[in-house]
Every structure is written in C-alpha cells, then in structure tokens.
Design a protein around this motif. Structure first.
Motif, mmCIF file in Angstrom:
data_model
loop_
_atom_site.group_PDB
_atom_site.id
_atom_site.type_symbol
_atom_site.label_atom_id
_atom_site.label_comp_id
_atom_site.label_asym_id
_atom_site.label_seq_id
_atom_site.Cartn_x
_atom_site.Cartn_y
_atom_site.Cartn_z
ATOM 1 N N GLY A 197 0.805 -1.211 0.000
ATOM 2 C CA GLY A 197 0.000 0.000 0.000
ATOM 3 C C GLY A 197 0.836 1.257 0.000
ATOM 4 N N CYS A 198 0.369 2.265 0.703
ATOM 5 C CA CYS A 198 0.996 3.590 0.689
ATOM 6 C C CYS A 198 2.258 3.612 1.536
ATOM 7 N N VAL A 199 3.358 4.056 0.923
ATOM 8 C CA VAL A 199 4.628 4.221 1.628
ATOM 9 C C VAL A 199 5.090 5.666 1.454
ATOM 10 N N VAL A 200 5.510 6.282 2.541
ATOM 11 C CA VAL A 200 6.047 7.635 2.469
ATOM 12 C C VAL A 200 7.475 7.638 2.994
ATOM 13 N N LEU A 201 8.277 8.566 2.444
ATOM 14 C CA LEU A 201 9.630 8.809 2.924
ATOM 15 C C LEU A 201 9.681 10.199 3.524
ATOM 16 N N GLY A 202 10.465 10.353 4.569
ATOM 17 C CA GLY A 202 10.553 11.668 5.185
ATOM 18 C C GLY A 202 11.507 11.680 6.361
ATOM 19 N N VAL A 203 11.401 12.746 7.156
ATOM 20 C CA VAL A 203 12.284 12.959 8.299
ATOM 21 C C VAL A 203 11.442 13.270 9.534
ATOM 22 N N VAL A 204 11.808 12.665 10.648
ATOM 23 C CA VAL A 204 11.167 12.993 11.922
ATOM 24 C C VAL A 204 11.779 14.306 12.417
ATOM 25 N N LYS A 205 10.974 15.361 12.392
ATOM 26 C CA LYS A 205 11.473 16.691 12.768
ATOM 27 C C LYS A 205 11.466 16.904 14.270
ATOM 28 N N GLN A 206 10.592 16.211 14.987
ATOM 29 C CA GLN A 206 10.575 16.296 16.443
ATOM 30 C C GLN A 206 9.804 15.099 16.982
#
Length: 350
Positions: free
Chosen positions: A187-196
């Motif tokens: 299904g849906c996969v996102v990439l990113g950064v944990v900002k806090q």
C-alpha cells in the motif's frame, strides 16, 4: 542520525561531493546519498535541481541539520549569493563552506577567496562558518583531497546535533514527508524525516493538510525495520487509511497542525530584494510545502502602508488557494520568482 544538505551553484562540485560521501538512494529533484558505514548514520541531500528549481533548495535545507555550501575556486556567483541569503533567512545554525576544486588553483587564491567570503557573510548566519578547501575532481592528482577534513568537522557538529535531537524527543511527533508512492502488496509508503518527537509503529495519528486519521503500520530506516524513530531519523513508513496519490511533498504526519490558505506573518524583509507592495504575487515556503500567495495588506506599527522596504520589518497579510499545514514555530520564507535573487523575506505566523 544526521541529515546534511549539499548545496551550491551549478558546477560547484556539489553532486560529486555528495556521491563521494554516500551511496545513491532516492532521486527526484533532490537526491539522497546514504552513509551508514562509518559509525554514524548520515544522509546527504543534493539539491541538484537548483538553481532552476528553488523548491529543491528549500526542501534540502528544511530536511537537514547541517548545510555544506559548495563554492568553486573561481569564486562566488549570483546563485551562491542566493544560497547565502536563503541560509541567513532560515537562521541556519550548523554549516560549513566547502571551497571545491581547490586543485585547480593555488593557495594564495584560496586565501583571497576565504577573505572575500568572510566579508560577504559578515552579519549573517554564516559569519562563523569554517571554510575547508577540498577538491571534488576524480581525475585530480589527489582526488577528493580535503574531504576527510570535511567529514571530521561534520562529525563534530553531529555530536552537538544529536544532543539537540534528544531534547526534541520530548515534543509530540512530527514527520515531514518528501516522497510518497504505492508498493505492491504493502500500500501507501512515504519517505521523510522525523522533525521532532518519537514516532512509533502502530501509532494512530493524522496527516495534514488532509486532516485525516491514519495509522503507521510499520517503519524502516536505512532498509531496516524499526519500532520507533526519534528526532532526526530518515524514515520510510507504511500508512493505513490514505493513498499515495492523495499525498504531496510537505504533508505532515502529526496529531495537530494549523491548516489555512491565508496567512498573517510578522516578516523581516531581506536587504537584498526589492520593495514589496500590495497585490504583489510572492511564493510562500513553509516546511516542505510551497504555493503562490498574494499580498493583501502591509502593516507597520499597526498602520497600513503602501510598501515594505528592504531591510525593514512589517506584518504581511497574504492570501492563497491551496491548504497548507504548519505550526506556530515554523519559519516561513517568501520569494519573488521574477527576480534574479529570489528570496524576499522570512516570517512567523501571528
């Protein structure tokens, strides 16, 4: 984990430097280079679509903890200056100036360039940044000479940044998404950064500006399954109750955000731009989101005025058409895409 933006003008050596620092990963208008082989996970972000796409520069900076500004030995150009202004308007805390292609010049010229940079960056967020001479030429007599010095300095900064991240872990989790796609069977996969904060698998939270309830089904970092991701971690997340086609770069996973199409910002106008007038169309950046906005009103000391001059402060009332998510602490950037030096101001929501 520490994320590093590698920025600079075209042909500054930024891409060959990033490729030397890590192995190539996700690529779009920005390219990720991952390094988990030297005791500390680091992700290097090459804003390779800049200067054509201003958004790639802002994205790289807003997902990074350290900026490496690449300046070739032939000196500064307009886009190098624009990078300096962007870093200053963002109040970027941690950075290094890499004097690339140092193999193509002599030490005296490098000293002259350092002195010139010192003058230009005086009074900006970059005024105390160290200049490190190196080369990014694979064919040089000593290829990538000076890069080890750069790595050592980045690791020193990373130790301080990791302490800052630990302090942010106590805040509610907030993840900036930079890519989204569907994976067959997952299904849906996102990439990113944990900002806090600390994001955990099985967390039930929301995605903004959709304002939709979602569940984080699983989390990976550097292709390894993890159960929680603290501040600074670059993550891949499998999400429930949302599709990739509904997600844009800049969407935020968190429990609560402000969502609006209109903004009232306390702004500082750059000294290096033209005056701003009512009815002007500017480009607004916050986090990884961007959209055109119209200047509806300019206020100085609560009085409506006809212009905001360079180097002054004011309140700008702006209107847009697209929903944007943000928090009170987020720093907004404003740009005039019709100018050579495009960054115009920074501000915070009132």
């Amino acid at each position: 984990m520490v994320n590093v933006a590698i920025i600079g003008t075209e042909k500054s050596g930024r891409t060959s430097l990033a490729a030397n620092l890590g192995r190539k990963g996700t690529a779009s208008d920005i390219t990720m280079y991952n390094n988990d082989k030297e005791g500390r996970n680091m992700v290097f972000v090459d804003a390779h679509s800049y200067p054509k796409a201003l958004k790639s520069l802002v994205t790289a900076l807003n997902i990074s903890d350290i900026a490496v500004l690449c300046i070739p030995s032939q000196g500064l150009d307009a886009h190098t200056g624009e990078c300096i202004i962007a870093l200053d308007l963002l109040g970027f805390k941690h950075g290094i100036i890499a004097l690339t292609r140092s193999d193509s010049t002599h030490m005296h010229a490098i000293d002259e360039l350092k002195a010139k940079i010192k003058v230009i960056t005086a009074g900006t967020a970059l005024q105390d940044w160290e200049c490190i001479a190196l080369n990014t030429n694979k064919s040089a007599k000593n290829p990538f000479e000076g890069v080890d010095d750069l790595k050592a300095r980045m690791n020193e900064m990373a130790e301080k940044i990791e302490i800052e991240h630990t302090e942010l872990n106590n805040l509610p989790a907030r993840i900036f998404i930079d890519h989204a796609f569907n994976v067959m069977g997952k299904g849906c996969v996102v990439l990113g950064v944990v900002k806090q904060g600390i994001s955990k698998d099985k967390d039930k939270t929301k995605i903004f500006p959709l304002d939709r309830d979602i569940e984080i089904k699983s989390i990976q970092s550097h292709d390894v399954d993890i159960t929680e991701a603290p501040t600074g971690t670059r993550v891949g997340m499998r999400l429930k109750n949302v599709q990739a086609k509904d997600i844009e770069r800049g969407f935020i996973i968190s429990d609560e955000e402000i969502v609006s199409t209109d903004y009232i910002l306390e702004c500082t106008i750059s000294k290096f731009t033209k005056k701003i007038e009512p009815a002007s169309v500017l480009h607004l950046f916050v986090g990884l989101q961007s959209e055109p906005v119209r200047v509806e009103k300019i206020l100085v000391n609560e009085n409506e005025v006809k212009e905001a001059k360079p180097g002054t402060t004011c309140v700008l009332e702006l209107s847009g058409n697209k929903k944007v998510a943000y928090s009170k602490e987020d720093r907004f950037l404003l740009a005039n895409l019709d100018l050579t030096q495009r960054f115009a101001a920074y501000g915070f929501s009132k």
